[in-house]
Design an enzyme around this catalytic site. Structure first.
Site: not given
Ligand code: PDD
Length: 277
Positions: A30, A144, A176, A200
């Site tokens: 996703y 993801k 993270e 991620l």
């Molecule tokens: N999640 N690390 C993890 C485990 C995450 O789930 C997310 C973001 C990020 C940050 O990625 P980005 O800057 O591309 O949003 C890092 C999204 C927002 C979610 O799962 O809804």
């Protein structure tokens, strides 16, 4: 309105097969993409990461960049809100029997749009609390994936303890957050875990790094230790929906005596500027 397999339909009418491998196995990937003032933010970066996720699990991308752009723009147009967050997921599709291995199937594509209300600077400046936990996830956190059981358990723990985020460590190193990337500020240097299988690669993470450079911070994409945070000047989390949040309390201990370092303000302002470009 939502998008399901080539059609825009009402959410209530959208349904998928019980044999969908997304339902049976969490076999899918996703993206979450913000839209500001009607403009999709960093679409190319999100689609590149989507491509990496799809390649990693051997699903063929059903659409080209231009097709994605057309679909997402059309979905946006159904909502009056100018700021939105787009959730899109692709699963491997529906098979005729449940089995772990797979044949080539027609992927299931689902997209929905939700209103996005980023916190104001005044709201962010209050600071947020977080707690730490051991990172029990697998070693392909760069994908993801919709299989998010560990992250779900962390998110529930955060809710039960009324903290904003769970910050994860593996072998004493901060990886993270359960749903975000993590940064530590110390002596004008911003530390964050390097990209690779254990985090991620956040789109916001990259923008924090470029904003921090503009604010004349040095960047170290090297792991930092849980113990280092005790003496940090700042601790931030980042994600597409939360942007850049300062953490002022970690495991009930104040960071930098609870004071948000001015560097956060500079990076925050720079990031806001990027949204208008
Ligand atoms: N999640 N690390 C993890 C485990 C995450 O789930 C997310 C973001 C990020 C940050 O990625 P980005 O800057 O591309 O949003 C890092 C999204 C927002 C979610 O799962 O809804």
């Amino acid at each position: 309105m939502v998008f399901l397999n080539g059609t825009f339909i009402q959410k209530i009418k959208a349904s998928i097969s019980v044999m969908d491998r997304g339902f049976l196995f969490g076999d899918g990937v996703y993206e979450v993409i913000p839209v500001y003032q009607g403009k999709i933010f960093r679409l190319t970066e999100h689609l590149d990461r989507l491509q990496n996720s799809l390649d990693s699990i051997q699903i063929t991308n059903p659409y080209s960049h231009d097709e994605w752009h057309t679909i997402l723009t059309k979905l946006n147009s159904f909502s009056p809100e100018l700021d939105q967050s787009l959730y899109l997921q692709i699963t491997r599709g529906a098979d005729t029997q449940r089995k772990h291995n797979f044949d080539t199937l027609t992927p299931t594509v689902y997209i929905e749009a939700n209103p996005l209300t980023p916190k104001s600077k005044a709201q962010l400046k209050i600071g947020f609390s977080a707690m730490t936990r051991e990172d029990i996830r697998w070693h392909r956190c760069d994908i993801k994936s919709t299989s998010l059981l560990a992250n779900i358990l962390y998110a529930q723990e955060a809710k039960q303890h009324q903290v904003e985020e769970i910050i994860l460590f593996r072998n004493h190193e901060i990886t993270e957050g359960a749903t975000s990337n993590v940064f530590m500020l110390k002596d004008n240097t911003l530390f964050t875990h390097p990209t690779g299988p254990n985090i991620l690669s956040g789109i916001t993470r990259d923008l924090v790094i470029s904003s921090a450079k503009a604010c004349r911070l040095d960047i170290q994409e090297t792991p930092f230790l849980l113990d280092d945070i005790q003496h940090a000047d700042g601790l931030w989390i980042s994600s597409s929906t939360r942007e850049i949040m300062p953490i002022t309390l970690l495991d009930n201990r104040p960071i930098n005596q609870g004071v948000i370092h001015p560097a956060w303000s500079c990076v925050h302002d720079h990031y806001q500027q990027l949204k208008n470009d």
